[in-house]
Scaffold this active site. Sequence first.
Site, mmCIF file in Angstrom:
data_model
loop_
_atom_site.group_PDB
_atom_site.id
_atom_site.type_symbol
_atom_site.label_atom_id
_atom_site.label_comp_id
_atom_site.label_asym_id
_atom_site.label_seq_id
_atom_site.Cartn_x
_atom_site.Cartn_y
_atom_site.Cartn_z
ATOM 1 N N ARG A 75 37.819 47.493 71.444
ATOM 2 C CA ARG A 75 38.363 46.155 71.466
ATOM 3 C C ARG A 75 37.218 45.286 71.300
ATOM 4 O O ARG A 75 36.141 45.749 71.570
ATOM 5 C CB ARG A 75 38.892 46.115 73.111
ATOM 6 C CG ARG A 75 40.280 46.975 73.464
ATOM 7 C CD ARG A 75 41.341 45.958 72.673
ATOM 8 N NE ARG A 75 42.778 46.617 72.802
ATOM 9 C CZ ARG A 75 43.330 47.711 72.269
ATOM 10 N NH1 ARG A 75 42.901 48.076 71.056
ATOM 11 N NH2 ARG A 75 44.450 48.216 72.506
ATOM 12 N N HIS A 109 42.170 44.819 62.389
ATOM 13 C CA HIS A 109 42.691 45.643 63.458
ATOM 14 C C HIS A 109 43.795 46.628 62.955
ATOM 15 O O HIS A 109 45.085 46.516 63.386
ATOM 16 C CB HIS A 109 43.102 44.786 64.745
ATOM 17 C CG HIS A 109 43.408 45.585 65.990
ATOM 18 N ND1 HIS A 109 43.488 45.040 67.186
ATOM 19 C CD2 HIS A 109 43.627 46.984 66.237
ATOM 20 C CE1 HIS A 109 43.588 46.116 68.156
ATOM 21 N NE2 HIS A 109 43.554 47.271 67.496
ATOM 22 N N ARG A 169 39.083 60.499 73.114
ATOM 23 C CA ARG A 169 39.900 61.230 72.275
ATOM 24 C C ARG A 169 39.662 60.971 70.925
ATOM 25 O O ARG A 169 39.372 61.648 69.885
ATOM 26 C CB ARG A 169 41.547 61.033 72.382
ATOM 27 C CG ARG A 169 41.890 61.679 73.742
ATOM 28 C CD ARG A 169 43.321 61.195 74.017
ATOM 29 N NE ARG A 169 43.292 59.634 74.233
ATOM 30 C CZ ARG A 169 43.890 59.202 75.262
ATOM 31 N NH1 ARG A 169 44.311 60.005 76.253
ATOM 32 N NH2 ARG A 169 43.822 58.011 75.823
ATOM 33 N N GLU A 225 41.250 38.008 68.433
ATOM 34 C CA GLU A 225 42.068 38.230 67.255
ATOM 35 C C GLU A 225 43.490 37.715 67.323
ATOM 36 O O GLU A 225 43.871 37.708 68.309
ATOM 37 C CB GLU A 225 41.782 39.672 66.818
ATOM 38 C CG GLU A 225 42.365 40.527 67.785
ATOM 39 C CD GLU A 225 42.009 42.206 67.795
ATOM 40 O OE1 GLU A 225 41.070 42.384 67.454
ATOM 41 O OE2 GLU A 225 43.196 42.887 67.631
HETATM 42 P P1 NAP Z 1 39.979 57.601 75.989
HETATM 43 O O1 NAP Z 1 40.316 59.360 75.380
HETATM 44 O O2 NAP Z 1 40.685 57.322 77.202
HETATM 45 O O3 NAP Z 1 38.491 57.328 75.846
HETATM 46 C C1 NAP Z 1 37.918 56.090 76.194
HETATM 47 C C2 NAP Z 1 36.392 56.409 76.375
HETATM 48 O O4 NAP Z 1 35.991 55.202 76.870
HETATM 49 C C3 NAP Z 1 35.995 57.498 77.166
HETATM 50 O O5 NAP Z 1 34.750 58.069 76.681
HETATM 51 C C4 NAP Z 1 35.681 56.868 78.602
HETATM 52 O O6 NAP Z 1 34.590 57.859 79.186
HETATM 53 C C5 NAP Z 1 35.349 55.699 78.170
HETATM 54 N N1 NAP Z 1 35.479 54.641 79.378
HETATM 55 C C6 NAP Z 1 36.610 54.580 80.018
HETATM 56 N N2 NAP Z 1 36.434 53.745 81.030
HETATM 57 C C7 NAP Z 1 35.108 53.415 81.187
HETATM 58 C C8 NAP Z 1 34.358 52.697 82.066
HETATM 59 N N3 NAP Z 1 34.590 52.115 83.070
HETATM 60 N N4 NAP Z 1 33.015 52.651 81.620
HETATM 61 C C9 NAP Z 1 32.482 53.386 80.860
HETATM 62 N N5 NAP Z 1 33.358 54.092 79.846
HETATM 63 C C10 NAP Z 1 34.602 54.220 80.132
HETATM 64 O O7 NAP Z 1 40.650 56.807 75.045
HETATM 65 P P2 NAP Z 1 41.093 56.991 73.350
HETATM 66 O O8 NAP Z 1 42.378 57.331 73.134
HETATM 67 O O9 NAP Z 1 40.248 57.641 72.591
HETATM 68 O O10 NAP Z 1 41.272 55.261 72.821
HETATM 69 C C11 NAP Z 1 39.962 54.508 72.991
HETATM 70 C C12 NAP Z 1 40.259 53.066 72.565
HETATM 71 O O11 NAP Z 1 40.483 52.754 71.420
HETATM 72 C C13 NAP Z 1 41.780 52.485 73.081
HETATM 73 O O12 NAP Z 1 41.769 52.400 74.574
HETATM 74 C C14 NAP Z 1 41.670 51.332 72.479
HETATM 75 O O13 NAP Z 1 41.379 50.133 72.920
HETATM 76 C C15 NAP Z 1 41.021 51.596 71.082
HETATM 77 N N6 NAP Z 1 41.811 51.850 70.158
HETATM 78 C C16 NAP Z 1 41.771 50.968 68.849
HETATM 79 C C17 NAP Z 1 42.842 51.125 67.653
HETATM 80 C C18 NAP Z 1 42.575 50.258 66.541
HETATM 81 O O14 NAP Z 1 43.466 50.033 65.816
HETATM 82 N N7 NAP Z 1 41.520 49.680 66.191
HETATM 83 C C19 NAP Z 1 43.666 52.053 67.532
HETATM 84 C C20 NAP Z 1 43.696 52.974 68.978
HETATM 85 C C21 NAP Z 1 42.810 52.809 70.058
HETATM 86 P P3 NAP Z 1 34.702 59.137 79.807
HETATM 87 O O15 NAP Z 1 34.644 59.855 78.461
HETATM 88 O O16 NAP Z 1 33.821 59.273 80.594
HETATM 89 O O17 NAP Z 1 36.069 59.392 80.328
#
Ligand code: NAP
Length: 315
Positions: free
Chosen positions: A234, A281, A156, A263
């Site tokens: 992360r 963060h 996403r 962190e």
């Molecule tokens: P998401 O839609 O679930 O996307 C996660 C991505 O990670 C997908 O592309 C997925 O691959 C990949 N993935 C998951 N498991 C994997 C594995 N075992 N090996 C390789 N790739 C893997 O999540 P999102 O909503 O974009 O959020 C992503 C992350 O951003 C969150 O989980 C959080 O840790 C982080 N985040 C950080 C902040 C901040 O403040 N900095 C805020 C919000 C979120 P596929 O496309 O193949 O499924």
Amino acid sequence: MSDPILLISGDSFSEQERTRLETALASAFVAGPSDMAALPDAVRSSVRAIAVKGHHPLGGAEMDLFPNLGVIANYGVGYDAIDVTAATERGINVTNTPDVLNDDVADLAVAMLIAQCRNMVAGDDLVRSGRWSAGENLPLNRQMSGSTVGIVGLGRIGREIADRLAAFKCDIHYTSRSRKETPGWTFHASPEEMAEAVDILVVALVGGVETEKHVSRQVIDALGPRGIVINISRGSTIDEAALLDALEEGRIAGAGLDVFLNEPKIDPRFLKLDNVHLQPHQGSGSSETRGRMAKLQLANIEAFLAGDPLKTPVN
Ligand code: NAP
């Protein structure tokens, strides 16, 4: 107060967020993660929902303290601190707050990339310090538009980052577990392969054991001297020691980081580097987005207590 059904737990709920939960659900109380075991049995038995915020681990042992727990509602999309397998085994629902934060996190990733390429922090310092008015100029820096960028994890948030960078005329590459429908972006089967083809890596993976050090020493080395690493996922998704080595030795050009291991007590080696842009963060940290996240967390708890389908279930 009647029997508390909601436990509000975590180190970083603001006063306003706590009040909102307490007001919406009359019988709520607050206890930090380390206070849970000390709660009286009767209180623990009455808890049906836990609202959590922060990155304190929540595992099976904590869940077992609450025999009638039905839902753990996380504030945030990343739920790597919650043992979802343990929750599922116990019949406990887990919810998170996806999508409502995509724009903010993607904005911050792009902002850190521009700040790095255009040396914006040094520029600000040059002006503030009076050195610019005394005749000093900022050294020429690097164009960001048109760069070759690889997104690690086109989920996403990764997708929003890619869409933004495409508008900056960047050549978009990505790696994910599966190929996505895209407007002609280049898919790579592994981050190693992608790092050979791009200058800039933007990491948008989920956290947790499965993605630990997914951006490995080998990936970082493959980026080369024009390499920039941006991480909004992360700290665990990158081999942080390898990243620090490469930054210190100038083997890559720089990094923009919103997330770190341990962190907020980050590795002090980062603080000595002038080729990194550091953020606390704060990816989702606008008041608009945090308001939407709080609302979604509450909506999940209310849905559970009303016996309705959960808004954004994880398990
Ligand atoms: P998401 O839609 O679930 O996307 C996660 C991505 O990670 C997908 O592309 C997925 O691959 C990949 N993935 C998951 N498991 C994997 C594995 N075992 N090996 C390789 N790739 C893997 O999540 P999102 O909503 O974009 O959020 C992503 C992350 O951003 C969150 O989980 C959080 O840790 C982080 N985040 C950080 C902040 C901040 O403040 N900095 C805020 C919000 C979120 P596929 O496309 O193949 O499924």
